[in-house]
Motif scaffolding. Structure first.
Motif, PDB file in Angstrom:
ATOM      1  N   TYR A   1      -7.645  11.055  -4.796  1.00  0.00           N
ATOM      2  CA  TYR A   1      -6.657  11.521  -3.853  1.00  0.00           C
ATOM      3  C   TYR A   1      -7.129  12.681  -2.912  1.00  0.00           C
ATOM      4  O   TYR A   1      -7.988  13.641  -3.257  1.00  0.00           O
ATOM      5  N   TYR A   2      -7.019  12.687  -1.668  1.00  0.00           N
ATOM      6  CA  TYR A   2      -7.504  13.525  -0.785  1.00  0.00           C
ATOM      7  C   TYR A   2      -6.207  14.450   0.010  1.00  0.00           C
ATOM      8  O   TYR A   2      -5.135  13.806   0.276  1.00  0.00           O
TER       9      TYR A   2
ATOM     10  N   VAL B   1      -0.133   8.962   1.871  1.00  0.00           N
ATOM     11  CA  VAL B   1       0.712   8.882   0.492  1.00  0.00           C
ATOM     12  C   VAL B   1       1.901   9.790   0.932  1.00  0.00           C
ATOM     13  O   VAL B   1       3.093   9.474   0.644  1.00  0.00           O
ATOM     14  N   SER B   2       1.815  11.152   1.246  1.00  0.00           N
ATOM     15  CA  SER B   2       2.820  12.057   1.581  1.00  0.00           C
ATOM     16  C   SER B   2       2.141  13.120   2.770  1.00  0.00           C
ATOM     17  O   SER B   2       1.158  13.082   2.726  1.00  0.00           O
ATOM     18  N   CYS B   3       3.370  13.472   3.479  1.00  0.00           N
ATOM     19  CA  CYS B   3       2.962  14.404   4.633  1.00  0.00           C
ATOM     20  C   CYS B   3       3.895  15.500   4.596  1.00  0.00           C
ATOM     21  O   CYS B   3       5.164  15.003   4.451  1.00  0.00           O
TER      22      CYS B   3
ATOM     23  N   SER C   1       5.924   3.345  -1.923  1.00  0.00           N
ATOM     24  CA  SER C   1       5.400   3.126  -3.039  1.00  0.00           C
ATOM     25  C   SER C   1       5.638   4.444  -3.997  1.00  0.00           C
ATOM     26  O   SER C   1       5.460   4.236  -5.164  1.00  0.00           O
ATOM     27  N   VAL C   2       5.832   5.765  -3.256  1.00  0.00           N
ATOM     28  CA  VAL C   2       5.880   6.560  -4.240  1.00  0.00           C
ATOM     29  C   VAL C   2       7.064   7.497  -3.997  1.00  0.00           C
ATOM     30  O   VAL C   2       7.302   8.571  -4.738  1.00  0.00           O
TER      31      VAL C   2
ATOM     32  N   GLY D   1      -1.298  16.775   4.312  1.00  0.00           N
ATOM     33  CA  GLY D   1      -0.812  15.677   3.876  1.00  0.00           C
ATOM     34  C   GLY D   1      -1.927  15.248   2.473  1.00  0.00           C
ATOM     35  O   GLY D   1      -2.878  15.890   2.247  1.00  0.00           O
ATOM     36  N   TRP D   2      -1.375  14.188   1.870  1.00  0.00           N
ATOM     37  CA  TRP D   2      -2.209  13.587   0.712  1.00  0.00           C
ATOM     38  C   TRP D   2      -2.399  12.221   1.297  1.00  0.00           C
ATOM     39  O   TRP D   2      -1.300  11.526   1.616  1.00  0.00           O
ATOM     40  N   TYR D   3      -3.465  11.615   0.844  1.00  0.00           N
ATOM     41  CA  TYR D   3      -4.107  10.309   0.952  1.00  0.00           C
ATOM     42  C   TYR D   3      -4.696   9.973  -0.160  1.00  0.00           C
ATOM     43  O   TYR D   3      -5.233  10.729  -1.078  1.00  0.00           O
TER      44      TYR D   3
END
Length: 120
Positions: free
Chosen positions: A93-94, A47-49, A62-63, A34-36
């Motif tokens: 962003y990670y 953010v997303s997975c 939010s996204v 995912g993204w954090y």
């Protein structure tokens, strides 16, 4: 195990960016990825997975509708297509990986982060 994020940059509000994360040292289909992101003076947030199978995705409210997560198991790459960017998307962003699921924050492995800055 290594994760290397790239693709950040400076973009105007309404613009697009595509983040990439190169993963090595493990099979991508054995991990949820995912993204954090972490904005200045704020907590890091998920953010997303995408699940190990790739059949399930999750997005922060939010996204939703603006960001799309995807992965290529063969290339061991994770992507985040970000459209209609807003100044509040500005953050580091990670990318991250876990052998079970995308937790709120406690993932097994983390990349080094890539800066995204959205100007108004």
């Amino acid at each position: 195990v290594q994760l290397q994020a790239s693709g950040g940059g400076l973009v105007q509000s309404g613009g697009s960016l595509r983040l990439s994360c190169a993963l090595s040292g493990f099979r991508l289909d054995d991990y949820a990825v995912g993204w954090y992101r972490q904005a200045p003076e704020k907590e890091r947030e998920k953010v997303s997975c995408i699940s190990r199978s790739g059949g399930s995705t999750w997005y922060a409210d939010s996204v939703k509708g603006r960001f799309t997560i995807s992965k290529d198991n063969a290339k061991k790459m994770l992507y985040l297509q970000m459209n209609s960017l807003k100044p509040e998307d500005t953050a580091v962003y990670y990318c991250a990986a876990d052998d079970f699921q995308c937790w709120e924050n406690n993932m097994d492995y983390w990349g080094q982060g890539t800066q995204v800055t959205v100007s108004s």
